[in-house]
Design an enzyme around this catalytic site. Structure first.
Site, mmCIF file in Angstrom:
data_model
loop_
_atom_site.group_PDB
_atom_site.id
_atom_site.type_symbol
_atom_site.label_atom_id
_atom_site.label_comp_id
_atom_site.label_asym_id
_atom_site.label_seq_id
_atom_site.Cartn_x
_atom_site.Cartn_y
_atom_site.Cartn_z
ATOM 1 N N ARG A 96 -0.436 -12.801 -42.011
ATOM 2 C CA ARG A 96 -1.811 -12.751 -42.548
ATOM 3 C C ARG A 96 -2.284 -11.313 -42.702
ATOM 4 N NH1 ARG A 96 -4.066 -16.343 -37.921
ATOM 5 N NH2 ARG A 96 -2.413 -17.895 -37.969
ATOM 6 N N ARG A 121 -5.865 -28.975 -27.218
ATOM 7 C CA ARG A 121 -6.409 -27.787 -27.863
ATOM 8 C C ARG A 121 -6.905 -28.218 -29.237
ATOM 9 N NH1 ARG A 121 -3.276 -23.574 -31.323
ATOM 10 N NH2 ARG A 121 -4.881 -22.020 -31.680
ATOM 11 N N GLU A 142 -2.268 -19.926 -22.132
ATOM 12 C CA GLU A 142 -3.295 -20.785 -22.735
ATOM 13 C C GLU A 142 -3.256 -22.195 -22.150
ATOM 14 O OE1 GLU A 142 -1.945 -18.991 -26.676
ATOM 15 O OE2 GLU A 142 -3.948 -19.667 -27.189
ATOM 16 N N ARG A 187 10.106 -7.376 -33.419
ATOM 17 C CA ARG A 187 11.387 -6.829 -32.939
ATOM 18 C C ARG A 187 12.208 -6.277 -34.105
ATOM 19 N NH1 ARG A 187 12.004 -12.171 -29.437
ATOM 20 N NH2 ARG A 187 10.925 -12.829 -31.307
ATOM 21 N N HIS A 205 -8.364 -18.130 -30.804
ATOM 22 C CA HIS A 205 -7.586 -17.718 -29.618
ATOM 23 C C HIS A 205 -8.489 -17.691 -28.384
ATOM 24 C CE1 HIS A 205 -4.657 -15.189 -32.326
ATOM 25 N NE2 HIS A 205 -4.145 -16.390 -32.086
ATOM 26 N N LEU A 259 -1.998 -10.124 -29.308
ATOM 27 C CA LEU A 259 -1.112 -9.786 -30.425
ATOM 28 C C LEU A 259 0.112 -10.692 -30.404
ATOM 29 C CD1 LEU A 259 -1.202 -5.899 -29.919
ATOM 30 C CD2 LEU A 259 -2.829 -7.327 -31.180
ATOM 31 N N GLY A 260 0.046 -11.786 -31.129
ATOM 32 C CA GLY A 260 1.196 -12.678 -31.264
ATOM 33 C C GLY A 260 1.541 -12.740 -32.735
ATOM 34 N N ASN A 297 -0.956 -29.099 -27.760
ATOM 35 C CA ASN A 297 -1.399 -28.036 -28.649
ATOM 36 C C ASN A 297 -0.722 -28.278 -30.002
ATOM 37 O OD1 ASN A 297 -1.833 -25.685 -30.035
ATOM 38 N ND2 ASN A 297 -1.138 -24.325 -28.409
ATOM 39 N N GLU A 327 2.587 -8.158 -25.079
ATOM 40 C CA GLU A 327 3.269 -8.193 -23.780
ATOM 41 C C GLU A 327 4.609 -7.465 -23.807
ATOM 42 O OE1 GLU A 327 3.516 -12.345 -22.573
ATOM 43 O OE2 GLU A 327 1.432 -12.620 -23.202
HETATM 44 P P1 AMP Z 1 3.458 -15.274 -29.941
HETATM 45 O O1 AMP Z 1 2.825 -15.818 -31.194
HETATM 46 O O2 AMP Z 1 2.459 -14.796 -28.919
HETATM 47 O O3 AMP Z 1 4.505 -16.175 -29.351
HETATM 48 O O4 AMP Z 1 4.243 -13.955 -30.394
HETATM 49 C C1 AMP Z 1 5.394 -14.040 -31.198
HETATM 50 C C2 AMP Z 1 5.760 -12.669 -31.712
HETATM 51 O O5 AMP Z 1 5.938 -11.742 -30.624
HETATM 52 C C3 AMP Z 1 7.099 -12.630 -32.427
HETATM 53 O O6 AMP Z 1 6.979 -13.006 -33.764
HETATM 54 C C4 AMP Z 1 7.503 -11.177 -32.306
HETATM 55 O O7 AMP Z 1 6.964 -10.473 -33.401
HETATM 56 C C5 AMP Z 1 6.805 -10.692 -31.046
HETATM 57 N N1 AMP Z 1 7.746 -10.361 -29.970
HETATM 58 C C6 AMP Z 1 8.348 -11.190 -29.099
HETATM 59 N N2 AMP Z 1 9.157 -10.508 -28.271
HETATM 60 C C7 AMP Z 1 9.071 -9.199 -28.623
HETATM 61 C C8 AMP Z 1 9.644 -7.996 -28.152
HETATM 62 N N3 AMP Z 1 10.516 -7.946 -27.128
HETATM 63 N N4 AMP Z 1 9.298 -6.824 -28.764
HETATM 64 C C9 AMP Z 1 8.429 -6.829 -29.792
HETATM 65 N N5 AMP Z 1 7.841 -7.940 -30.279
HETATM 66 C C10 AMP Z 1 8.156 -9.113 -29.708
#
Ligand code: AMP
Length: 402
Positions: free
Chosen positions: A244, A96, A384, A287, A185, A212-213, A32, A336
């Protein structure tokens, strides 16, 4: 490719079947590549045999000057664990690929022609498709004997009907330049919507997936087919993201150009890299935003409220698109892990049968709606790489049968 003419056991976590005697468990190297990173995993169904990331590719001081050098590091890390590129147990390599345009709507065995097709789509994904191609070029050179499959981030959204994929601009221009909604996604939306549908009492299930990442997108899925999604021609449209903006009045761009004298490239960077949560409050990690909100910081509070308002708006929109909703699924790092985001996004929707049980939500249980709720609300960790590996093996099996 005689050595692949075998029954491959797809060790998926939903098949329930165990490998029989003589079956081999498909082992897939999943690559990826982003513009400045390469993530890799070796998957055997649900089992993760190895994983890692090479970051900061091309940046000063990075051990990887380009994607080829990054793959050299990946190869070294894998070889240390006897899982190297030359491993005879490798069944296939799954790449990917971010943008498949309207050409690639399914996982596709990689040939010279497919490489040219992905090249032709570079104008639609100028940072990502070249990175994906660089990896494909190296692995084809290293393992010409091995099946290699491109799994497109856009493919799951290919079923979106024209009413939802068409932008209301001059038709001839849009068609000529490929300006339409593609969505991204896709492997995550495919994986999570399938798992979410298993929670629905009746089938066909209507599901809203909120991925939501750092990037974020929503999708509306009916009976396994995506019918709408929030990202558009590029991953800039839709929800508020880490850096973004998501949805924006297009006139803002002209205003920035006329009033601030910003170039198109400067505005591109502003909206993609310095907007979203970062632009609103200076932090793009949820966070940190949550901690500041708890401390009463008004900028963080505004950012979180904009983020959650946008989410709620899309949930309402996709409820209307689907007509009825069985499951809302949260996934991705924020989806999550962030109970406050889940709760805020769904507040005030009880008239639609949507509610969150605060205790279940706080504990991050997999089902966070109250018993008997009309709409089930679920937390479903995405995977993924599993999805890419499974789709890759599916292509290898089909190719063997032909
Ligand atoms: P991803 O792109 O799916 O890996 O998501 C990354 C984002 O998830 C990070 O930039 C954080 O903003 C959020 N994240 C990770 N752990 C937590 C948590 N325990 N509580 C709130 N947001 C989190």
């Amino acid at each position: 490719m005689d050595q692949h003419q075998v029954l491959i056991f797809r060790g998926g976590d939903e098949s329930g079947a165990a490998p029989g005697k003589g079956d081999i468990v498909g082992r897939v190297l999943v690559l990826n590549a982003g513009s400045s990173s390469v993530k890799y995993q070796i998957r055997s169904g649900a089992e993760r045999l190895a994983s890692g990331t090479v970051e900061r590719i091309g940046e000063p001081g990075s051990p990887a000057a380009d994607h080829e050098a990054a793959l050299g590091i990946v190869a070294g890390e894998l070889a240390e664990r006897d899982l190297g590129f030359d491993s005879p147990e490798l069944t296939a390599i799954g790449h990917r690929v971010v943008h498949g345009g309207t050409v690639f709507t399914e996982p596709t065995p990689i040939t010279d022609e497919v490489v040219r097709g992905i090249e032709a789509l570079i104008p639609l994904a100028p940072l990502h498709n070249p990175a994906n191609l660089a990896c494909i070029e190296v692995t084809r050179r290293l393992r010409p004997d091995l099946p290699q499959v491109a799994v497109f981030d856009t493919a799951f959204h290919a079923t979106i009907p024209p009413a939802a994929s068409t932008y209301a601009i001059d038709r001839e221009t849009a068609v000529r330049l490929g300006i339409r909604r593609y969505g991204f996604h896709g492997t995550s939306h495919a994986y999570v919507s399938r798992k979410a549908a298993l929670l629905a009492a009746g089938s066909p299930a209507n599901v809203i997936v909120l991925h939501l990442g750092n990037g974020a997108s929503a999708s509306a899925v009916s009976a396994g087919r995506c019918v709408d999604t929030s990202m558009g021609m590029t991953p800039l449209e839709g929800l508020v993201m880490g850096t973004r903006s998501g949805d924006l009045d297009p006139e803002v761009i002209f205003h920035l150009s006329r009033r601030e004298g910003l170039s198109i490239d400067e505005i591109d960077r502003l909206l993609n890299r310095r907007s979203g949560m970062l632009g609103l409050c200076g932090d793009n990690d949820m966070r940190a935003v949550q901690e500041r909100v708890a401390d009463g910081d008004p900028d963080a509070e505004l950012a979180l409220s904009v983020y959650c308002h946008r989410l709620r708006k899309y949930i309402g929109a996709y409820y209307a698109v689907l007509g009825a909703v069985d499951v809302i699924a949260f996934t991705g790092g924020v989806g999550e892990n962030s109970a406050p985001v889940r709760e805020r996004a769904l507040t005030g929707l009880s008239a639609l049968g949507i509610a969150v049980d605060p205790v279940r939500n706080g504990r991050g249980e997999s089902l966070i709606s109250p018993d008997g709720a009309l709409v089930k609300v679920a937390v479903i960790p995405t995977d993924e790489e599993f999805e890419i590996a499974e789709q890759t093996l599916g292509v290898v099996e089909r190719t063997n049968l032909e």
